[in-house]
Design a protein around this motif. Structure first.
Motif, PDB file in Angstrom:
ATOM      1  N   ALA A  77       0.241  -2.183  -9.917  1.00 54.22           N
ATOM      2  CA  ALA A  77      -0.035  -1.824 -11.304  1.00 54.22           C
ATOM      3  C   ALA A  77       0.122  -2.998 -12.263  1.00 54.22           C
ATOM      4  O   ALA A  77      -0.260  -2.895 -13.422  1.00 54.22           O
ATOM      5  CB  ALA A  77       0.884  -0.680 -11.741  1.00 54.22           C
ATOM      6  N   ALA A  78       0.692  -4.103 -11.793  1.00 56.17           N
ATOM      7  CA  ALA A  78       0.804  -5.313 -12.616  1.00 56.17           C
ATOM      8  C   ALA A  78      -0.488  -6.111 -12.492  1.00 56.17           C
ATOM      9  O   ALA A  78      -1.250  -5.935 -11.544  1.00 56.17           O
ATOM     10  CB  ALA A  78       1.992  -6.147 -12.157  1.00 56.17           C
ATOM     11  N   ASP A 103       8.237   2.907 -18.281  1.00 52.64           N
ATOM     12  CA  ASP A 103       9.086   1.988 -17.516  1.00 52.64           C
ATOM     13  C   ASP A 103       8.356   0.726 -17.069  1.00 52.64           C
ATOM     14  O   ASP A 103       8.920  -0.087 -16.338  1.00 52.64           O
ATOM     15  CB  ASP A 103       9.646   2.709 -16.280  1.00 52.64           C
ATOM     16  CG  ASP A 103      10.583   3.839 -16.643  1.00 52.64           C
ATOM     17  OD1 ASP A 103      11.279   3.717 -17.669  1.00 52.64           O
ATOM     18  OD2 ASP A 103      10.616   4.841 -15.912  1.00 52.64           O
ATOM     19  N   ARG A 104       7.124   0.555 -17.492  1.00 45.82           N
ATOM     20  CA  ARG A 104       6.342  -0.604 -17.076  1.00 45.82           C
ATOM     21  C   ARG A 104       6.435  -1.734 -18.101  1.00 45.82           C
ATOM     22  O   ARG A 104       6.557  -1.486 -19.298  1.00 45.82           O
ATOM     23  CB  ARG A 104       4.868  -0.236 -16.909  1.00 45.82           C
ATOM     24  CG  ARG A 104       4.599   0.847 -15.889  1.00 45.82           C
ATOM     25  CD  ARG A 104       3.106   1.164 -15.861  1.00 45.82           C
ATOM     26  NE  ARG A 104       2.876   2.473 -15.287  1.00 45.82           N
ATOM     27  CZ  ARG A 104       1.736   3.136 -15.371  1.00 45.82           C
ATOM     28  NH1 ARG A 104       0.709   2.597 -16.009  1.00 45.82           N
ATOM     29  NH2 ARG A 104       1.607   4.326 -14.825  1.00 45.82           N
ATOM     30  N   LEU A 105       6.348  -2.962 -17.616  1.00 48.59           N
ATOM     31  CA  LEU A 105       6.180  -4.097 -18.520  1.00 48.59           C
ATOM     32  C   LEU A 105       4.736  -4.107 -19.015  1.00 48.59           C
ATOM     33  O   LEU A 105       3.807  -3.803 -18.265  1.00 48.59           O
ATOM     34  CB  LEU A 105       6.466  -5.412 -17.798  1.00 48.59           C
ATOM     35  CG  LEU A 105       7.918  -5.712 -17.426  1.00 48.59           C
ATOM     36  CD1 LEU A 105       7.990  -7.049 -16.687  1.00 48.59           C
ATOM     37  CD2 LEU A 105       8.816  -5.737 -18.648  1.00 48.59           C
ATOM     38  N   ARG A 127       0.843  -1.189   0.000  1.00 47.07           N
ATOM     39  CA  ARG A 127       0.000   0.000   0.000  1.00 47.07           C
ATOM     40  C   ARG A 127       0.889   1.253   0.000  1.00 47.07           C
ATOM     41  O   ARG A 127       1.837   1.348   0.771  1.00 47.07           O
ATOM     42  CB  ARG A 127      -0.913   0.009   1.222  1.00 47.07           C
ATOM     43  CG  ARG A 127      -1.839   1.215   1.311  1.00 47.07           C
ATOM     44  CD  ARG A 127      -2.778   1.090   2.472  1.00 47.07           C
ATOM     45  NE  ARG A 127      -3.646  -0.080   2.346  1.00 47.07           N
ATOM     46  CZ  ARG A 127      -4.545  -0.443   3.271  1.00 47.07           C
ATOM     47  NH1 ARG A 127      -4.671   0.265   4.379  1.00 47.07           N
ATOM     48  NH2 ARG A 127      -5.291  -1.517   3.088  1.00 47.07           N
ATOM     49  N   GLY A 128       0.580   2.195  -0.869  1.00 49.22           N
ATOM     50  CA  GLY A 128       1.319   3.452  -0.909  1.00 49.22           C
ATOM     51  C   GLY A 128       2.516   3.458  -1.847  1.00 49.22           C
ATOM     52  O   GLY A 128       3.126   4.507  -2.060  1.00 49.22           O
ATOM     53  N   MET A 129       2.875   2.311  -2.436  1.00 47.47           N
ATOM     54  CA  MET A 129       3.981   2.272  -3.384  1.00 47.47           C
ATOM     55  C   MET A 129       3.559   2.985  -4.669  1.00 47.47           C
ATOM     56  O   MET A 129       2.482   2.724  -5.213  1.00 47.47           O
ATOM     57  CB  MET A 129       4.375   0.832  -3.687  1.00 47.47           C
ATOM     58  CG  MET A 129       5.464   0.678  -4.729  1.00 47.47           C
ATOM     59  SD  MET A 129       7.087   1.262  -4.195  1.00 47.47           S
ATOM     60  CE  MET A 129       7.560  -0.030  -3.048  1.00 47.47           C
ATOM     61  N   VAL A 130       4.389   3.909  -5.157  1.00 43.44           N
ATOM     62  CA  VAL A 130       4.067   4.674  -6.362  1.00 43.44           C
ATOM     63  C   VAL A 130       4.489   3.874  -7.587  1.00 43.44           C
ATOM     64  O   VAL A 130       5.625   3.412  -7.679  1.00 43.44           O
ATOM     65  CB  VAL A 130       4.778   6.040  -6.347  1.00 43.44           C
ATOM     66  CG1 VAL A 130       4.491   6.809  -7.635  1.00 43.44           C
ATOM     67  CG2 VAL A 130       4.339   6.845  -5.126  1.00 43.44           C
ATOM     68  N   GLU A 131       3.560   3.707  -8.534  1.00 37.59           N
ATOM     69  CA  GLU A 131       3.869   2.934  -9.726  1.00 37.59           C
ATOM     70  C   GLU A 131       4.827   3.698 -10.637  1.00 37.59           C
ATOM     71  O   GLU A 131       4.877   4.928 -10.608  1.00 37.59           O
ATOM     72  CB  GLU A 131       2.590   2.586 -10.481  1.00 37.59           C
ATOM     73  CG  GLU A 131       1.819   3.777 -11.006  1.00 37.59           C
ATOM     74  CD  GLU A 131       0.461   3.366 -11.545  1.00 37.59           C
ATOM     75  OE1 GLU A 131       0.296   3.393 -12.778  1.00 37.59           O
ATOM     76  OE2 GLU A 131      -0.421   3.027 -10.737  1.00 37.59           O
ATOM     77  N   PRO A 132       5.633   2.989 -11.423  1.00 40.59           N
ATOM     78  CA  PRO A 132       6.582   3.660 -12.314  1.00 40.59           C
ATOM     79  C   PRO A 132       5.878   4.347 -13.474  1.00 40.59           C
ATOM     80  O   PRO A 132       4.694   4.092 -13.737  1.00 40.59           O
ATOM     81  CB  PRO A 132       7.471   2.512 -12.806  1.00 40.59           C
ATOM     82  CG  PRO A 132       6.608   1.300 -12.699  1.00 40.59           C
ATOM     83  CD  PRO A 132       5.717   1.531 -11.507  1.00 40.59           C
ATOM     84  N   ALA A 152      10.173  -3.247 -12.887  1.00 39.66           N
ATOM     85  CA  ALA A 152       9.148  -4.296 -12.897  1.00 39.66           C
ATOM     86  C   ALA A 152       8.671  -4.602 -11.481  1.00 39.66           C
ATOM     87  O   ALA A 152       7.475  -4.781 -11.236  1.00 39.66           O
ATOM     88  CB  ALA A 152       9.697  -5.550 -13.569  1.00 39.66           C
ATOM     89  N   LEU A 153       9.610  -4.670 -10.546  1.00 42.37           N
ATOM     90  CA  LEU A 153       9.231  -4.937  -9.161  1.00 42.37           C
ATOM     91  C   LEU A 153       8.443  -3.779  -8.559  1.00 42.37           C
ATOM     92  O   LEU A 153       7.518  -3.997  -7.766  1.00 42.37           O
ATOM     93  CB  LEU A 153      10.479  -5.230  -8.326  1.00 42.37           C
ATOM     94  CG  LEU A 153      11.136  -6.585  -8.609  1.00 42.37           C
ATOM     95  CD1 LEU A 153      12.519  -6.655  -7.967  1.00 42.37           C
ATOM     96  CD2 LEU A 153      10.252  -7.729  -8.104  1.00 42.37           C
ATOM     97  N   THR A 154       8.792  -2.560  -8.927  1.00 41.01           N
ATOM     98  CA  THR A 154       8.027  -1.405  -8.460  1.00 41.01           C
ATOM     99  C   THR A 154       6.613  -1.444  -9.020  1.00 41.01           C
ATOM    100  O   THR A 154       5.635  -1.148  -8.320  1.00 41.01           O
ATOM    101  CB  THR A 154       8.728  -0.095  -8.869  1.00 41.01           C
ATOM    102  OG1 THR A 154      10.052  -0.065  -8.331  1.00 41.01           O
ATOM    103  CG2 THR A 154       7.961   1.124  -8.372  1.00 41.01           C
TER     104      THR A 154
END
Length: 203
Positions: free
Chosen positions: A123-124, A46-48, A37-42, A115-117
């Motif tokens: 977002a994945a 930069d996303r797969l 929770r709270g992690m900002v997506e790239p 990818a991990l972010t």
């Protein structure tokens, strides 16, 4: 022994007294096993991407960049298939088991971090992420700066495997035994995880 803290989920500035060597074991309590929770997506660039995959597999191998070793790792693992550098989406809506793969150079580690972010931010697509395998990009020992960066990037995965260079693969030989012990342990670990018989999460 002091326990290291995962920079993905801990503020290093407030816990500097608990720091230890970069190669220290990360305790299970500091392992990321699901999105945060709270992690900002790239950024979008930069996303797969997502890709609907056909057929079935015990494990889907997702390289975070071209040349990551996606096909090589899939060849080592029974029931594994590649996703062509995309998050797999199954047509029946079930949750795929996924292993991320990258090379141990700056480009590879940066794409793995992105990818991990993306996964940690939610977002994945929905998936069961087993961990990250980092494959050596050249013979010999990796520079310390890259080893340190790999440890930081790996802190964002449920598990991290660091795998050495295999000279025979440079010549196209995918079957020469024996594999280095790091690969033997990796294959055993991932097989157990893919069948749901693995022990508690480790990093």
């Amino acid at each position: 022994m002091q326990q290291s803290l995962n920079p993905w989920i801990t503020n290093p500035a407030s816990d500097s007294a608990n720091e230890e060597a970069p190669d220290a074991h990360v305790p299970p309590s500091a392992v990321i096993s699901e999105p945060l929770r709270g992690m900002v997506e790239p950024d979008t660039a930069d996303r797969l991407a997502r890709r609907t995959v056909s057929g079935s597999a015990a494990l889907w191998i997702t390289g975070t960049h071209g040349g990551a070793g996606e096909s090589r790792i899939a060849d080592l693992l029974d029931g594994a298939r590649v996703t062509d550098h995309c998050w797999p989406v199954l047509p029946d809506g079930s949750t795929p088991r996924v292993l991320l793969v990258c090379r141990a150079d700056m480009r590879g580690l940066t794409t793995a971090r992105n990818a991990l972010t993306q996964w940690a931010s939610g977002a994945a697509p929905t998936l069961d992420l087993l961990g990250l395998a980092v494959l050596a990009d050249a013979p010999g020992k990796s520079p310390k700066a890259l080893r340190d960066f790999a440890a930081i990037v790996g802190g964002g995965a449920p598990r991290l495997w660091t795998l050495p260079w295999v000279e025979a693969w440079r010549h196209g030989d995918s079957t020469t035994p024996p594999l280095p012990r790091e690969y033997q342990r990796f294959i055993t670990d991932v097989a157990a995880l893919a069948t749901g018989t693995a022990p508690a999460t480790t990093n």
